[in-house]
Design an enzyme around this catalytic site. Sequence first.
Site, short mmCIF file in Angstrom:
data_model
loop_
_atom_site.label_atom_id
_atom_site.label_comp_id
_atom_site.label_asym_id
_atom_site.label_seq_id
_atom_site.Cartn_x
_atom_site.Cartn_y
_atom_site.Cartn_z
N ASP A 215 0.83 -1.21 0.00
CA ASP A 215 0.00 0.00 0.00
C ASP A 215 0.86 1.26 0.00
OD1 ASP A 215 -2.35 1.41 -0.02
OD2 ASP A 215 -2.76 1.17 2.13
N GLY A 216 0.32 2.33 -0.55
CA GLY A 216 0.97 3.64 -0.49
C GLY A 216 1.53 4.14 -1.81
N GLY B 262 -0.08 5.53 -4.33
CA GLY B 262 -0.69 6.82 -4.69
C GLY B 262 -0.05 7.96 -3.92
N ARG B 263 0.12 7.75 -2.60
CA ARG B 263 0.73 8.80 -1.77
C ARG B 263 2.17 9.04 -2.15
NH1 ARG B 263 -1.10 5.99 3.47
NH2 ARG B 263 -1.79 4.47 1.90
N TRP B 264 2.88 7.99 -2.52
CA TRP B 264 4.28 8.13 -2.95
C TRP B 264 4.34 9.02 -4.19
CZ3 TRP B 264 7.34 7.08 -7.21
CH2 TRP B 264 8.73 6.95 -6.98
N ARG C 75 -0.97 8.99 -9.97
CA ARG C 75 -0.97 7.78 -9.15
C ARG C 75 -0.26 6.61 -9.84
NH1 ARG C 75 -4.18 7.50 -4.87
NH2 ARG C 75 -4.34 5.26 -5.13
N HIS D 221 2.44 3.34 -8.91
CA HIS D 221 2.27 1.91 -9.21
C HIS D 221 3.47 1.38 -10.00
CE1 HIS D 221 -1.67 2.22 -7.58
NE2 HIS D 221 -2.22 2.84 -8.60
N ARG E 261 -12.17 2.29 -8.45
CA ARG E 261 -11.28 3.43 -8.69
C ARG E 261 -11.54 4.01 -10.08
NH1 ARG E 261 -5.47 2.49 -5.75
NH2 ARG E 261 -6.33 1.91 -3.73
N LEU F 85 10.28 -20.75 -4.32
CA LEU F 85 9.21 -19.92 -3.74
C LEU F 85 7.92 -20.02 -4.55
CD1 LEU F 85 8.45 -17.44 -1.81
CD2 LEU F 85 9.10 -16.01 -3.75
N ARG G 162 1.88 -4.84 6.29
CA ARG G 162 1.20 -3.81 5.51
C ARG G 162 2.05 -2.54 5.52
NH1 ARG G 162 -5.06 -2.17 4.65
NH2 ARG G 162 -4.66 -0.48 3.18
C1 IPE Z 1 -5.65 -2.67 -0.11
O1 IPE Z 1 -5.27 -1.35 -0.22
C2 IPE Z 1 -5.62 -3.35 -1.44
C3 IPE Z 1 -4.30 -3.53 -2.04
C4 IPE Z 1 -3.17 -3.17 -1.54
C5 IPE Z 1 -4.31 -4.20 -3.32
P1 IPE Z 1 -6.31 -0.16 -0.44
O2 IPE Z 1 -5.52 1.08 -0.52
O3 IPE Z 1 -7.20 -0.48 -1.58
O4 IPE Z 1 -7.20 -0.22 0.90
P2 IPE Z 1 -7.83 0.94 1.77
O5 IPE Z 1 -8.73 1.73 0.86
O6 IPE Z 1 -6.71 1.78 2.29
O7 IPE Z 1 -8.56 0.25 2.88
C1 IPE Z 2 -1.58 0.24 -3.32
O1 IPE Z 2 -1.38 1.61 -3.36
C2 IPE Z 2 -1.78 -0.36 -4.68
C3 IPE Z 2 -3.16 -0.78 -4.98
C4 IPE Z 2 -4.17 -0.73 -4.15
C5 IPE Z 2 -3.42 -1.28 -6.31
P1 IPE Z 2 -2.58 2.63 -3.39
O2 IPE Z 2 -2.96 2.89 -4.81
O3 IPE Z 2 -3.70 2.17 -2.52
O4 IPE Z 2 -1.90 3.93 -2.78
P2 IPE Z 2 -2.48 4.92 -1.69
O5 IPE Z 2 -2.97 4.10 -0.55
O6 IPE Z 2 -3.59 5.67 -2.35
O7 IPE Z 2 -1.34 5.80 -1.31
MG MG Z 3 -4.07 2.39 -0.55
#
Ligand code: IPE
Ligand code: IPE
Ligand code: MG
Length: 251
Positions: free
Chosen positions: A21-22, A24-26, A34, A38, A72, A132, A189
């Site tokens: 996760d993260g 988008g914020r990165w 965004r 990815h 999304r 693995l 996480r």
């Molecule tokens: C969980 O992250 C799903 C994946 C990492 C693929 P999200 O970013 O979608 O979850 P929420 O919205 O923070 O709960």
């Molecule tokens: C996780 O990063 C990747 C997926 C859920 C596909 P996010 O896209 O959720 O990034 P944030 O949480 O918005 O920073």
């Molecule tokens: Mg996220």
Amino acid sequence: MDLKQQIDRNSLPRHVAIIMDGNGRWAEKKGGERIFGHRNGVESVRMVVEAAGELGVEYLTLYAFSTENWNRPRTEIDGLMALLTRAITNETNKLNKNNVRLLIIGNVTDLPKSVHKQLMQSVEALSENKGLTLVLALSYSGRWEITDAVKKMMADAASGKLDPDRVDSNVLESYLATAFMPDPELLIRTSGERRISNFLLWQLAYTELYFTPVLWPDYRKEHFYEAIIDYQRRERRFGMVSKKSGALLNH
Ligand code: IPE
Ligand code: IPE
Ligand code: MG
């Protein structure tokens, strides 16, 4: 001493699951779209797959796309699907050299046909590997998986293949998408969020949870080692009493 050497190879988790996760914020921090996040997350995937394989972890499950992620914006979904196909196709040779087996869990019929086809080709190409096992959770959610298992059980009950009186947690487990592997001992996480977000709801019952503020595109092998070292310091009790206090009570 470097982090890798601090890991006790005799008490490795057999199965590690990661909510990546993260991204988008990165990207936002860098002033990009965004999808830029990815894209940079692919290198992190490469690194943890390598690290897990080198250590001798047996199963690595990566949450790549949730059922809810279909909500999304279209452009982000399309970008992610294209990225996914490209990454898998480009990496298949290297995964093969590293003896990695690839499996997918999730409602894959929801994926675009071309993505599904590419994925299945890579799964097939890597199917004989014995190192693995990399499990990608794609269009996956824990609630989808449990609902799907119940549906299949009901169909088997209706056709006489399954006796409802025999149903227990082992039987239910055998209908889950993850039936082929043990439950994860460790869940990681990234990005500072402290929630499960519909990941392996059934399987995480006794999993050790590890949260790190590192955003996924910044995640490297050292971060993975840190999580394993932290896991190895914990005592898992499974609802029983502490081994330490148990020893005291017995004396
Ligand atoms: C969980 O992250 C799903 C994946 C990492 C693929 P999200 O970013 O979608 O979850 P929420 O919205 O923070 O709960
Ligand atoms: C996780 O990063 C990747 C997926 C859920 C596909 P996010 O896209 O959720 O990034 P944030 O949480 O918005 O920073
Ligand atoms: Mg996220």
